[in-house]
Design an enzyme around this catalytic site. Structure first.
Site, PDB file in Angstrom:
ATOM      1  CE  LYS A 130      -4.468   0.967   0.297  1.00  0.00           C
ATOM      2  NZ  LYS A 130      -5.653   0.187  -0.054  1.00  0.00           N
ATOM      3  CG  ASP A 170      -7.270   3.282  -0.710  1.00  0.00           C
ATOM      4  OD1 ASP A 170      -7.856   2.194  -0.596  1.00  0.00           O
ATOM      5  OD2 ASP A 170      -7.196   4.095   0.231  1.00  0.00           O
TER       6      ASP A 170
HETATM    7  N1  LIG Z   1     -11.186   1.919  -4.608  1.00  0.00           N
HETATM    8  C1  LIG Z   1     -11.057   0.624  -4.411  1.00  0.00           C
HETATM    9  O1  LIG Z   1     -11.013  -0.172  -5.363  1.00  0.00           O
HETATM   10  C2  LIG Z   1     -11.013   0.065  -3.042  1.00  0.00           C
HETATM   11  C3  LIG Z   1     -11.238   0.851  -1.930  1.00  0.00           C
HETATM   12  N2  LIG Z   1     -11.310   0.265  -0.703  1.00  0.00           N
HETATM   13  C4  LIG Z   1     -11.588   1.056   0.486  1.00  0.00           C
HETATM   14  O2  LIG Z   1     -12.882   1.645   0.357  1.00  0.00           O
HETATM   15  C5  LIG Z   1     -12.928   2.901   1.073  1.00  0.00           C
HETATM   16  C6  LIG Z   1     -13.383   3.985   0.139  1.00  0.00           C
HETATM   17  O3  LIG Z   1     -12.474   4.091  -0.951  1.00  0.00           O
HETATM   18  P1  LIG Z   1     -12.871   4.788  -2.325  1.00  0.00           P
HETATM   19  O4  LIG Z   1     -14.335   4.763  -2.510  1.00  0.00           O
HETATM   20  O5  LIG Z   1     -11.995   4.206  -3.354  1.00  0.00           O
HETATM   21  O6  LIG Z   1     -12.363   6.283  -2.063  1.00  0.00           O
HETATM   22  P2  LIG Z   1     -12.949   7.649  -2.661  1.00  0.00           P
HETATM   23  O7  LIG Z   1     -11.879   8.630  -2.470  1.00  0.00           O
HETATM   24  O8  LIG Z   1     -13.500   7.432  -4.003  1.00  0.00           O
HETATM   25  O9  LIG Z   1     -14.172   7.958  -1.686  1.00  0.00           O
HETATM   26  C7  LIG Z   1     -13.977   8.041  -0.301  1.00  0.00           C
HETATM   27  C8  LIG Z   1     -15.280   8.430   0.343  1.00  0.00           C
HETATM   28  O10 LIG Z   1     -15.150   8.300   1.752  1.00  0.00           O
HETATM   29  C9  LIG Z   1     -15.294   9.587   2.366  1.00  0.00           C
HETATM   30  N3  LIG Z   1     -14.298   9.749   3.429  1.00  0.00           N
HETATM   31  C10 LIG Z   1     -12.961   9.715   3.306  1.00  0.00           C
HETATM   32  N4  LIG Z   1     -12.376   9.956   4.484  1.00  0.00           N
HETATM   33  C11 LIG Z   1     -13.372  10.136   5.365  1.00  0.00           C
HETATM   34  C12 LIG Z   1     -13.419  10.395   6.743  1.00  0.00           C
HETATM   35  N5  LIG Z   1     -12.304  10.540   7.452  1.00  0.00           N
HETATM   36  N6  LIG Z   1     -14.650  10.495   7.331  1.00  0.00           N
HETATM   37  C13 LIG Z   1     -15.781  10.368   6.608  1.00  0.00           C
HETATM   38  N7  LIG Z   1     -15.790  10.113   5.288  1.00  0.00           N
HETATM   39  C14 LIG Z   1     -14.616   9.997   4.685  1.00  0.00           C
HETATM   40  C15 LIG Z   1     -15.037  10.582   1.282  1.00  0.00           C
HETATM   41  O11 LIG Z   1     -15.615  11.837   1.616  1.00  0.00           O
HETATM   42  P3  LIG Z   1     -14.803  13.201   1.330  1.00  0.00           P
HETATM   43  O12 LIG Z   1     -14.927  13.400  -0.141  1.00  0.00           O
HETATM   44  O13 LIG Z   1     -15.494  14.233   2.148  1.00  0.00           O
HETATM   45  O14 LIG Z   1     -13.397  12.963   1.769  1.00  0.00           O
HETATM   46  C16 LIG Z   1     -15.657   9.882   0.084  1.00  0.00           C
HETATM   47  O15 LIG Z   1     -17.033  10.017   0.089  1.00  0.00           O
HETATM   48  C17 LIG Z   1     -11.534   3.062   1.675  1.00  0.00           C
HETATM   49  O16 LIG Z   1     -11.511   2.479   2.965  1.00  0.00           O
HETATM   50  C18 LIG Z   1     -10.654   2.228   0.751  1.00  0.00           C
HETATM   51  O17 LIG Z   1      -9.458   1.820   1.374  1.00  0.00           O
HETATM   52  C19 LIG Z   1     -11.180  -1.079  -0.526  1.00  0.00           C
HETATM   53  C20 LIG Z   1     -10.945  -1.898  -1.588  1.00  0.00           C
HETATM   54  C21 LIG Z   1     -10.738  -1.373  -2.917  1.00  0.00           C
HETATM   55  O1  LIG Z   2      -6.671  -2.804  -6.827  1.00  0.00           O
HETATM   56  C1  LIG Z   2      -5.738  -2.807  -6.075  1.00  0.00           C
HETATM   57  O2  LIG Z   2      -4.604  -3.168  -6.360  1.00  0.00           O
HETATM   58  C2  LIG Z   2      -5.843  -2.351  -4.638  1.00  0.00           C
HETATM   59  C3  LIG Z   2      -7.205  -2.080  -4.126  1.00  0.00           C
HETATM   60  C4  LIG Z   2      -7.058  -1.651  -2.706  1.00  0.00           C
HETATM   61  O3  LIG Z   2      -6.372  -0.693  -2.430  1.00  0.00           O
HETATM   62  C5  LIG Z   2      -7.678  -2.416  -1.637  1.00  0.00           C
HETATM   63  O4  LIG Z   2      -8.083  -3.560  -1.872  1.00  0.00           O
HETATM   64  O5  LIG Z   2      -7.750  -1.904  -0.510  1.00  0.00           O
END
Ligand SMILES: NC(=O)C1=CN([C@@H]2O[C@H](COP(=O)(O)OP(=O)(O)OC[C@H]3O[C@@H](n4cnc5c(N)ncnc54)[C@H](OP(=O)(O)O)[C@@H]3O)[C@@H](O)[C@H]2O)C=CC1
Ligand SMILES: O=C(O)CCC(=O)C(=O)O
Length: 451
Positions: A130, A170
């Protein structure tokens, strides 16, 4: 927990805390895993003798670097850049890059540690890693984001490669940022390889990678629900976040017949009692992905919705909760409120969104509860499928990728049931995911000796 098992957990954690002082998110992630694995490790002395879990909890390598860049006023700004290369026993390091002001070593180490188990669960050959930066993309122009990404990649490119370490997106890193980073990687290395995943469809990306984490979380929830003869049909769903994972969890849950009533961001949440249908979700995607606006604007556009400033959506009555924003966004009190309101299924789309107290409440009350490392693994699994397509220089159809994603999620569910079912028949998906994820990595490490 039996006394000698508790002693093993306490000793292990004392060592982790001494070696990694102040890294509370990392301690939390390790503690959850050690609690699951302790009985298994104590029954298998070779794992203790070879210090397999101790080695998994120590990153193979951490790269930290300066990221200087010029803002639109021509001033120099400086951020911190990191890549945690956690474990390469079963494949190249693989995991996302996070750009958020809160990013620090503790957060990246917890994410890289979780990623090692998650990637193992996918059944694909990927190690865990990561990376990220404390750069905050909010309010920055496209040109500022591009200059930052180019500077970040100017250093990171030395440490990654299609067979070494393959980053992806992420929080704060989506298609735009992957494009800027891939462009700079290609320019500096003079190669067009699958070193990053989440690329655009026309330049090496996989169909369905943007959808995969949210869709996969719903596919996993479908499997959990089926164990109790239930489905998404007619259920009310509360989702947190409004980014990549939340958007596609909302889309798939709705397609499967549920009514999604909440979305959020770090400023507050919206409650729409009529449900966030396909048209409303298209508005959210435009608002968030193109205009980079705030979720409160949803309630200005749709008067049937209410915006709650500074609050999280867990007091809303729902059958299924899907935390899809960030770590520790659902605490013990909120878990009790969800349960009191009739919620019986919690499928995590985010990484470690539930605090230990919330997890305890879900398990004590025998909810269908899946930890992110199992239910959100569809994102990295589809990244693995992107790597395969890049190696073959071929592209699969969306249907083919969806079918593979679906079957991977079913397999992960089956592995959790196999290793997590207790004597009373209740499936503890935390234990199941941790034990199943550990075994493959541990066996590879035993075979590879003291490295
Ligand atoms: N993208 C992926 O493929 C993957 C993502 N994840 C996990 O999923 C989660 C979301 O990721 P993703 O959707 O990609 O990220 P994005 O940046 O697309 O979206 C993040 C969302 O979470 C909100 N957020 C972030 N920080 C906070 C906080 N401290 N308190 C409240 N809301 C918060 C953001 O709001 P704001 O805009 O106000 O910051 C936004 O709505 C994370 O935990 C990530 O590690 C897991 C597996 C794969
Ligand atoms: O697609 C990837 O390599 C990573 C996705 C990721 O960050 C996660 O699974 O938390």
């Amino acid at each position: 927990m039996e006394k000698h098992v508790q002693k093993y957990v306490d000793d292990f954690m004392a060592d982790i805390i001494a070696r990694n002082p102040g890294e509370k998110e990392f301690h939390q992630a390790v503690h959850e895993v050690v609690e699951s694995l302790a009985p298994y490790i104590l029954e298998n002395p070779v794992l203790q003798k070879m210090k397999v879990l101790e080695r998994i909890a120590e990153p193979e390598r951490i790269v930290m670097f300066r990221v200087p860049w010029l803002n639109d006023k021509g001033e120099i700004e400086i951020n911190k850049g990191y890549r945690v290369e956690m474990n390469s026993a079963i494949g190249p390091y693989k995991g996302g890059i996070r750009f958020h002001s809160s990013v620090n070593l503790s957060i990246l180490k917890f994410l890289a540690f979780e990623q090692t188990f998650k990637n193992s669960l996918t059944t694909l050959p990927m190690g865990g890693g990561k990376g990220g930066s404390d750069f905050n993309p909010k309010g920055k122009s496209d040109n500022e984001v591009m200059r930052f990404c180019q500077s970040f990649m100017t250093e990171l490119q030395r440490h990654i490669g299609a067979n070494t370490d393959v980053p992806a997106g992420d929080i704060g890193v989506g298609g735009r940022e992957i494009g800027f980073m891939f462009g700079q990687y290609k320019r500096l290395r003079n190669e067009f390889t699958g070193t990053l995943t989440g690329k655009g469809l026309g330049w090496g990306g996989s169909p369905l990678r943007p959808e995969a984490t949210g869709y996969g979380t719903c596919y996993f929830a479908q499997e959990m629900l089926a164990t109790r003869g239930e489905s998404f049909k007619g259920k009310t769903v509360a989702i947190s976040g409004s980014g990549n994972v939340a958007q596609y969890a909302c889309e798939k849950a709705t397609q499967l017949g549920a009514k999604v009533v909440t979305l959020s961001d770090s400023s507050g949440y919206i409650y729409d009692p009529k449900g966030i249908d396909a048209d409303k979700l298209a508005y959210v995607m435009e608002l968030k992905n193109i205009f980079r606006g705030r979720i409160k604007e949803y309630a200005e556009k749709y008067p049937e919705a209410t915006y709650y400033e500074g609050q999280r959506p867990w007091s809303v009555k729902c059958d299924i909760a899907m935390p899809c924003a960030t770590q520790n966004e659902l605490n013990g009190d909120e878990a009790q409120t969800l349960i009191a309101n009739g919620c019986f299924c919690v499928a995590e789309g985010a990484n470690m969104p539930s605090t230990p107290e919330a997890i305890k409440a879900f398990l004590d009350n025998k909810l269908l509860y899946s930890p992110g490392k199992a239910s959100n693994a569809g994102g990295v699994a589809t990244s693995g499928l992107e790597m395969t397509q890049n190696s073959m220089r071929l592209s699969w159809s969306p249907q083919e990728v969806d079918q593979k994603l679906h079957s991977i999620m079913k397999d992960i569910h089956a592995a959790c049931v196999k290793y997590g079912t207790g004597p009373d028949g209740y499936v503890n998906y935390v234990n199941g995911a941790n034990i199943a994820g550990f075994m493959k990595v541990a066996n590879a490490m035993l075979a590879q000796g003291c490295v």
